[in-house]
Scaffold this motif. Structure first.
Motif, PDB file in Angstrom:
ATOM      1  N   PRO A   1       0.822  -1.212   0.000  1.00 54.34           N
ATOM      2  CA  PRO A   1       0.000   0.000   0.000  1.00 54.34           C
ATOM      3  C   PRO A   1       0.852   1.257   0.000  1.00 54.34           C
ATOM      4  O   PRO A   1       0.327   2.360  -0.043  1.00 54.34           O
ATOM      5  CB  PRO A   1      -0.771  -0.111   1.321  1.00 54.34           C
TER       6      PRO A   1
ATOM      7  N   SER B   1     -14.912  -3.983   7.550  1.00 56.35           N
ATOM      8  CA  SER B   1     -13.901  -4.200   6.504  1.00 56.35           C
ATOM      9  C   SER B   1     -13.930  -3.048   5.498  1.00 56.35           C
ATOM     10  O   SER B   1     -13.355  -3.153   4.421  1.00 56.35           O
ATOM     11  CB  SER B   1     -14.143  -5.541   5.801  1.00 56.35           C
TER      12      SER B   1
ATOM     13  N   HIS C   1     -13.760   2.019  -1.026  1.00 60.59           N
ATOM     14  CA  HIS C   1     -12.402   2.346  -0.550  1.00 60.59           C
ATOM     15  C   HIS C   1     -11.973   3.693  -1.120  1.00 60.59           C
ATOM     16  O   HIS C   1     -11.902   3.872  -2.350  1.00 60.59           O
ATOM     17  CB  HIS C   1     -11.394   1.271  -0.953  1.00 60.59           C
TER      18      HIS C   1
ATOM     19  N   TYR D   1      -5.072  -1.449  -2.057  1.00 58.30           N
ATOM     20  CA  TYR D   1      -4.485  -1.957  -0.806  1.00 58.30           C
ATOM     21  C   TYR D   1      -4.756  -1.016   0.375  1.00 58.30           C
ATOM     22  O   TYR D   1      -4.045  -1.048   1.374  1.00 58.30           O
ATOM     23  CB  TYR D   1      -2.989  -2.226  -0.984  1.00 58.30           C
ATOM     24  N   GLY D   2      -5.769  -0.196   0.227  1.00 57.54           N
ATOM     25  CA  GLY D   2      -6.226   0.629   1.343  1.00 57.54           C
ATOM     26  C   GLY D   2      -5.265   1.746   1.703  1.00 57.54           C
ATOM     27  O   GLY D   2      -4.441   2.185   0.903  1.00 57.54           O
TER      28      GLY D   2
ATOM     29  N   LYS E   1      -1.588   1.173   8.498  1.00 58.32           N
ATOM     30  CA  LYS E   1      -2.345  -0.020   8.883  1.00 58.32           C
ATOM     31  C   LYS E   1      -2.555  -0.084  10.397  1.00 58.32           C
ATOM     32  O   LYS E   1      -1.738   0.411  11.171  1.00 58.32           O
ATOM     33  CB  LYS E   1      -1.610  -1.285   8.412  1.00 58.32           C
TER      34      LYS E   1
ATOM     35  N   THR F   1      -8.427  -5.108   4.593  1.00 56.67           N
ATOM     36  CA  THR F   1      -7.371  -4.310   3.970  1.00 56.67           C
ATOM     37  C   THR F   1      -6.621  -3.390   4.940  1.00 56.67           C
ATOM     38  O   THR F   1      -5.393  -3.373   4.946  1.00 56.67           O
ATOM     39  CB  THR F   1      -8.000  -3.466   2.838  1.00 56.67           C
ATOM     40  N   ASP F   2      -7.319  -2.622   5.752  1.00 55.95           N
ATOM     41  CA  ASP F   2      -6.613  -1.662   6.607  1.00 55.95           C
ATOM     42  C   ASP F   2      -6.097  -2.265   7.907  1.00 55.95           C
ATOM     43  O   ASP F   2      -5.390  -1.597   8.667  1.00 55.95           O
ATOM     44  CB  ASP F   2      -7.482  -0.424   6.882  1.00 55.95           C
TER      45      ASP F   2
ATOM     46  N   LEU G   1      -2.946  -8.389   3.166  1.00 54.30           N
ATOM     47  CA  LEU G   1      -3.524  -7.957   1.890  1.00 54.30           C
ATOM     48  C   LEU G   1      -3.711  -9.107   0.919  1.00 54.30           C
ATOM     49  O   LEU G   1      -3.143 -10.176   1.089  1.00 54.30           O
ATOM     50  CB  LEU G   1      -2.608  -6.887   1.278  1.00 54.30           C
TER      51      LEU G   1
ATOM     52  N   ALA H   1      -6.702 -11.143   3.229  1.00 54.28           N
ATOM     53  CA  ALA H   1      -7.979 -10.646   3.750  1.00 54.28           C
ATOM     54  C   ALA H   1      -8.697 -11.734   4.549  1.00 54.28           C
ATOM     55  O   ALA H   1      -9.258 -11.462   5.623  1.00 54.28           O
ATOM     56  CB  ALA H   1      -8.861 -10.160   2.599  1.00 54.28           C
TER      57      ALA H   1
END
Ligand SMILES: Cc1cc2nc3c(=O)[nH]c(=O)nc-3n(C[C@H](O)[C@H](O)[C@H](O)COP(=O)(O)OP(=O)(O)OC[C@H]3O[C@@H](n4cnc5c(N)ncnc54)[C@H](O)[C@@H]3O)c2cc1C
Length: 464
Positions: free
Chosen positions: A177, A259, A413, A419-420, A424, A440-441, A445, A450
């Protein structure tokens, strides 16, 4: 009705979390804004053909009979799924193609070690040590503070910057990400996922995985409401008190797992709908998104000479993984031939091409410009691929293209970020005691990541 747990989103992480909680006799409700399950990895029908949104490959392949603690085995055990249900077909081989150099890898890391030793003989010993060191490390994420660096780590073993770029290219495309570099923990996870365990494709594509998950979840009594978005999360500053749906209905739950993404979820708590593509105070400039074309071809690509399963390519001296200034970046990309997995028998040939793209450029286009630029991009991207392999363009009978705004529209998103957010929340924790982030967050990934994330967060928060 009050639920033990409500989960926002019927993507891979939400469905996996739901199964895990339902197994422990929790009354679970999954709320999904769209009509299709799968989120970033969904499917659709167009012109009578079925398309997968996001499936190139399932990473983390482990062969049948393998009973180790690898992520795929852990997922199968924790969700009590049988490997046969996923009907996995392993890759044949994949390539990393840079100007004048090609590396080849399979689901046996020994092939990659040999390929690096042939293309970069002076680096053979150093690369062997990288593999040894990566395999000795725990499969855990670190670097929430963003301080560790995969590039610095690789430089401690290797001298050739081109080789470092070539190693990073596939792991970044499949799970970074952050631009230019990635945290070491995420690199270790992705290196193992891509080079040591490798790729497979479920027969039938992403539908197969989604259908298995939905069937299992429902069989355990889990409730799933589609076209049922969460408009607002009400709270008293400490705990979620109720969840307001798009139609104004309120639902209550002891635990809420989301999510939807961290910033997106916090916007729901603040009462800011994110359907405009922006949230006050959240910049999308550092979020990475892609353009992807799916071309249906009248003969399997292998029949006209495109043999690898997946190709990660770069046409410049150095590899740049970052949001481009323009609408797209043709200098690197991913080419995937779903028919080139072992034993895959697809009804038609497919060629997928992916490039990095700039969400803001696509968001601000008029509908007319948007349609023109999508085709312009797909034509140029195809031309580059045609310069590397026998030309697939005369075989194309249908093509669909999706952009960063398509991704945002169907998943919510921000920034169409595949990938958000680069930041994270590995613990899943939020400021509210009974609200946690999965997917994702949280930080794991891809499809397998997930699913693993959904399981980990359900285990951490849902078993009291
Ligand atoms: C083009 C593309 C190609 C990809 N290729 C691969 C690949 O080859 N291999 C791989 O492993 N991974 C791939 N990925 C990545 C992978 O799809 C994702 O990492 C993974 O599916 C993320 O799952 P998730 O559950 O975390 O999030 P999501 O799939 O985004 O799930 C979140 C869900 O929440 C829903 N939602 C959001 N807000 C709300 C709300 N307010 N109310 C109700 N519902 C809401 C969304 O609609 C969505 O369904 C790809 C992704 C894309 C886009």
């Amino acid at each position: 009705m009050k639920y033990d747990a409500v989960i926002i989103g019927a993507g891979m992480s939400g469905l996996s979390a739901g199964i895990r909680l339902a197994y422990f006799d929790k009354r679970v409700l999954i709320l999904e804004r769209h009509y299709a399950y799968g989120g970033l990895n969904s499917y659709y029908t167009l012109g009578g053909r079925q398309y997968d949104v996001g499936l190139h490959a399932l990473t983390n392949y482990t062969p049948p009979g393998h009973r180790g603690g690898q992520p795929l085995n852990r997922i199968l055990r924790q969700l009590r799924l049988s490997r046969e249900e996923l009907k996995l077909h392993p890759q044949k081989y994949s390539e990393v193609r840079f100007p004048g150099r090609t590396l080849r890898f399979t689901n046996d890391v020994a092939d990659f070690i040999e390929s690096v030793a042939t293309a970069f003989p002076k680096e053979a010993g150093g690369f062997y040590k990288v593999v040894e060191d990566v395999l000795s490390r725990e499969y855990v994420l670190d670097g929430e503070d963003g301080e560790s660096s995969a590039r610095a780590y690789l430089r401690s073993f290797l001298n050739d910057e081109i080789l470092i770029d070539m190693i990073l290219c596939p792991v970044m495309y499949y799970g970074s990400p952050t631009p230019h570099d990635m945290p070491l923990g995420q690199f270790v996870v992705m290196f193992r996922s891509v080079y040591c365990e490798g790729f497979a494709r479920p027969e039938g594509g992403v539908r197969t995985i989604i259908k298995v998950l939905v069937k299992k979840y429902r069989s355990l009594g889990g409730k799933l409401r589609m076209r049922c978005g969460v408009e607002r999360i009400h709270h008293d500053g400490h705990r979620v008190t109720s969840i307001e749906l798009d139609d104004g209905e309120h639902v209550e739950a002891d635990l809420v797992l989301s999510s939807a993404g961290f910033d997106e979820t916090m916007a729901l708590c603040a009462g800011e709908a994110n359907s405009t593509g922006t949230v006050a105070g959240v910049s999308t400039e550092d979020r990475l998104s892609f353009l992807e074309s799916v071309s249906i071809v009248n003969v399997e690509p292998s029949a006209f000479g495109i043999m690898p399963t997946i190709v990660f390519y770069n046409t410049e001296d150095r590899f740049t993984y970052a949001r481009p200034d323009g609408a797209y970046d043709l200098s690197s990309g991913v080419l995937c031939m779903p028919g080139n997995f072992t034993g895959a028998a697809l009804p038609e040939g497919i060629v997928r091409v992916t490039n990095l793209a700039n969400y803001d450029r696509w968001r601000t286009m008029s509908p007319a410009e948007y349609a023109v630029r999508k085709n312009e991009w797909a034509d140029k991207a195809s031309e580059i691929v045609a310069g590397m392999f026998p030309d697939f363009r005369p075989h194309v009978i249908e093509r669909d293209v999706f952009s960063p705004t398509t991704i945002e529209r169907y998943t919510g998103h921000l920034g169409g970020a595949v990938y958000g957010s680069p930041r994270k929340i590995h613990s899943g924790r939020t400021p509210l005691a009974n609200l946690a982030i999965c997917g994702t967050d949280q930080g794991f990934l891809g499809i397998v990541g997930a699913m693993l994330s959904g399981i980990l967060i359900a285990n951490a928060y849902g078993m009291e």
